[in-house]
Design a protein around this motif. Sequence first.
Motif, PDB file in Angstrom:
ATOM      1  N   PHE A  56       0.811  -1.129   0.047  1.00 51.33           N
ATOM      2  CA  PHE A  56       0.010   0.144  -0.114  1.00 51.33           C
ATOM      3  C   PHE A  56       0.874   1.158  -0.151  1.00 51.33           C
ATOM      4  O   PHE A  56       2.177   1.142   0.317  1.00 51.33           O
ATOM      5  CB  PHE A  56      -0.912   0.006   1.270  1.00 51.33           C
ATOM      6  N   SER A  57       0.337   2.418  -0.327  1.00 53.04           N
ATOM      7  CA  SER A  57       1.244   3.658  -0.260  1.00 53.04           C
ATOM      8  C   SER A  57       0.715   4.657   0.803  1.00 53.04           C
ATOM      9  O   SER A  57      -0.538   4.752   1.217  1.00 53.04           O
ATOM     10  CB  SER A  57       1.295   4.367  -1.631  1.00 53.04           C
ATOM     11  N   ILE A  58       1.641   5.403   1.323  1.00 52.14           N
ATOM     12  CA  ILE A  58       1.428   6.264   2.208  1.00 52.14           C
ATOM     13  C   ILE A  58       1.132   7.690   1.520  1.00 52.14           C
ATOM     14  O   ILE A  58       1.935   7.847   0.419  1.00 52.14           O
ATOM     15  CB  ILE A  58       2.758   6.653   3.116  1.00 52.14           C
ATOM     16  N   GLY A  89      -0.816 -11.608  10.245  1.00 53.12           N
ATOM     17  CA  GLY A  89       0.200 -12.310   9.417  1.00 53.12           C
ATOM     18  C   GLY A  89       0.634 -11.947   8.129  1.00 53.12           C
ATOM     19  O   GLY A  89       1.067 -12.418   7.288  1.00 53.12           O
ATOM     20  N   VAL A  90       0.252 -10.449   8.088  1.00 56.86           N
ATOM     21  CA  VAL A  90       0.634 -10.029   6.462  1.00 56.86           C
ATOM     22  C   VAL A  90       1.715  -8.981   6.653  1.00 56.86           C
ATOM     23  O   VAL A  90       1.565  -8.167   7.233  1.00 56.86           O
ATOM     24  CB  VAL A  90      -0.895  -9.458   5.834  1.00 56.86           C
ATOM     25  N   GLU A  91       2.617  -9.426   5.594  1.00 56.54           N
ATOM     26  CA  GLU A  91       3.806  -8.484   5.668  1.00 56.54           C
ATOM     27  C   GLU A  91       3.520  -7.095   4.904  1.00 56.54           C
ATOM     28  O   GLU A  91       3.233  -7.240   3.829  1.00 56.54           O
ATOM     29  CB  GLU A  91       5.035  -9.137   5.165  1.00 56.54           C
ATOM     30  N   PRO A  92       3.956  -5.973   5.601  1.00 50.46           N
ATOM     31  CA  PRO A  92       3.730  -4.658   4.853  1.00 50.46           C
ATOM     32  C   PRO A  92       4.655  -4.291   3.939  1.00 50.46           C
ATOM     33  O   PRO A  92       5.930  -4.509   4.105  1.00 50.46           O
ATOM     34  CB  PRO A  92       3.342  -3.688   5.895  1.00 50.46           C
ATOM     35  N   PHE A  93       4.129  -4.044   2.667  1.00 51.34           N
ATOM     36  CA  PHE A  93       5.328  -3.362   1.628  1.00 51.34           C
ATOM     37  C   PHE A  93       4.957  -2.161   1.403  1.00 51.34           C
ATOM     38  O   PHE A  93       3.838  -1.781   0.772  1.00 51.34           O
ATOM     39  CB  PHE A  93       4.950  -4.314   0.202  1.00 51.34           C
ATOM     40  N   VAL A  94       5.700  -0.934   1.951  1.00 48.45           N
ATOM     41  CA  VAL A  94       5.153   0.151   1.932  1.00 48.45           C
ATOM     42  C   VAL A  94       5.813   1.224   0.770  1.00 48.45           C
ATOM     43  O   VAL A  94       6.947   1.407   0.799  1.00 48.45           O
ATOM     44  CB  VAL A  94       5.492   0.956   3.316  1.00 48.45           C
ATOM     45  N   THR A  95       4.891   1.859   0.177  1.00 49.74           N
ATOM     46  CA  THR A  95       5.259   2.611  -1.217  1.00 49.74           C
ATOM     47  C   THR A  95       5.278   4.027  -0.483  1.00 49.74           C
ATOM     48  O   THR A  95       4.247   4.404   0.177  1.00 49.74           O
ATOM     49  CB  THR A  95       4.241   2.666  -2.211  1.00 49.74           C
ATOM     50  N   LYS A 132      10.495   2.975  11.481  1.00 49.69           N
ATOM     51  CA  LYS A 132      11.389   1.957  11.346  1.00 49.69           C
ATOM     52  C   LYS A 132      11.476   0.629  11.823  1.00 49.69           C
ATOM     53  O   LYS A 132      12.050  -0.267  11.364  1.00 49.69           O
ATOM     54  CB  LYS A 132      12.698   3.015  11.501  1.00 49.69           C
ATOM     55  N   ASN A 133      10.624   0.442  13.077  1.00 47.70           N
ATOM     56  CA  ASN A 133      10.723  -0.817  13.673  1.00 47.70           C
ATOM     57  C   ASN A 133       9.570  -1.640  13.038  1.00 47.70           C
ATOM     58  O   ASN A 133       9.470  -2.705  13.471  1.00 47.70           O
ATOM     59  CB  ASN A 133      10.427  -0.603  15.172  1.00 47.70           C
ATOM     60  N   ASP A 134       8.855  -1.120  12.232  1.00 49.13           N
ATOM     61  CA  ASP A 134       7.482  -1.633  11.982  1.00 49.13           C
ATOM     62  C   ASP A 134       7.627  -2.076  10.461  1.00 49.13           C
ATOM     63  O   ASP A 134       6.698  -2.990   9.982  1.00 49.13           O
ATOM     64  CB  ASP A 134       6.236  -0.813  11.857  1.00 49.13           C
ATOM     65  N   VAL A 135       8.257  -1.537   9.596  1.00 49.58           N
ATOM     66  CA  VAL A 135       8.429  -1.906   8.106  1.00 49.58           C
ATOM     67  C   VAL A 135       9.866  -2.372   7.719  1.00 49.58           C
ATOM     68  O   VAL A 135      10.868  -1.838   7.936  1.00 49.58           O
ATOM     69  CB  VAL A 135       8.122  -0.707   7.388  1.00 49.58           C
ATOM     70  N   GLN A 136       9.612  -3.430   7.130  1.00 46.11           N
ATOM     71  CA  GLN A 136      11.083  -4.127   6.555  1.00 46.11           C
ATOM     72  C   GLN A 136      11.170  -3.994   5.027  1.00 46.11           C
ATOM     73  O   GLN A 136      12.125  -3.483   4.441  1.00 46.11           O
ATOM     74  CB  GLN A 136      10.845  -5.662   6.813  1.00 46.11           C
ATOM     75  N   PHE A 137       9.921  -3.737   4.407  1.00 39.70           N
ATOM     76  CA  PHE A 137      10.223  -3.461   2.863  1.00 39.70           C
ATOM     77  C   PHE A 137       9.726  -1.883   2.452  1.00 39.70           C
ATOM     78  O   PHE A 137       8.288  -1.593   2.653  1.00 39.70           O
ATOM     79  CB  PHE A 137       9.218  -4.706   2.088  1.00 39.70           C
TER      80      PHE A 137
END
Length: 371
Positions: A56-58, A89-95, A132-137
């Motif tokens: 998803f994007s910010i 259990g869903v990994e966030p991919f943040v744009t 920074k502690n919540d998002v890996q991608f």
Amino acid sequence: MKFLWGAATSAYQVEGGIKNDWSESGFDAGIAVDHYHLFEKDFDLAKQISHNAHRFSIEWSRIEPEEGKFNLKEIEHYKKVIVALRQRGVEPFVTLWHFTNPVWFAKMGGWENKKSVEYFKRYVELVVGQFKNDVQFWITINEPDVYTLNTSLHRIWPPEARADGRKWKWSRIIASWKVIHNLLAAHRAAFATIKKIDPGAQVGIAKNEIHFHKINAPLKKFWWSTYPLNRIKNHQDFIGLNYYLDLHEHKEKALEVSDIGWKIDPRGLYWVLKDLKKYQKPIYITENGLADAKDEKRAKFIADHIYWMKKAMQEGIDVRGYLHWSLIDNFEWDKGFWPRFGLIEVDYKTLERKIRPSSYTYKKLIETFHV
Ligand code: BGC
């Protein structure tokens, strides 16, 4: 490491209630599908169809509605979005940027202005510092190529859309040059910024790639693919690949088309993946999908693309995820709401959601996949 499966969205296309350069130029998405309020419901549905990742994007204009003034309440909103994903259990991919700009930024010349890189960097620093502690991608910029083409060159997207100026072709080319140059510089600056804040983060761009193979393809391919990818090749941990269509006139067979006329060529994905091998980076497919309101072609589309992705993987291409476009029906930019890209259908009057049948084919493929 588990393979990431899921779908993607972008803020302006789904959230609703956003004021940015699009809404102010006659492309108002209104409440869109009100994902801003219904995100938990949408993630429940994603979980139901076995997704373990979501892109998803910010929305920059929510975070920095006025130059230099950051709205921390909106940061809290996106924190809730991330928590909701993690709980399922869903990994966030943040744009960080998906085609939309704050109004003040557009007024200052948008991406044609050299200062755009600094402005973007400042926004990235603030956001990544908070997450920074919540998002890996992280994906910095979505499709710099498509954006440049549709804004500065073809002028079908804001800020140029419907404006009278710049009839002269060369001025459009010069503007396009500035925009692509600044977007790629913004990516490099964002990459360095994110790595400084969180060295363990995985950072990339989402690059639209096309399977070119016409006689004049070498030149097109250079501008579309080789040039931008070379400019960022030492500034990425992975390649995010958005693959949709094929431009080739297939003499041997007529290709099927989606509702908006894009030619469907799953085998093209295989060639694009093979071609990206030279960059020696892991690849995440960050978008792949079609407009198909009747949901007649989507199941086969997904199965065939996964088939060719798997073939590439069997031949040594390091693909680590597949995110379908899109999780849910949404605002398709200059085309409005009629193209239906969603795994989940939305009734725009009631905002009711319904999982489309093809999602169950995708779910089964996710559950049985092995290389
Ligand atoms: C964009 C999406 C868009 C999709 C379908 C991609 O180029 O990133 O925002 O909705 O294509 O056109």
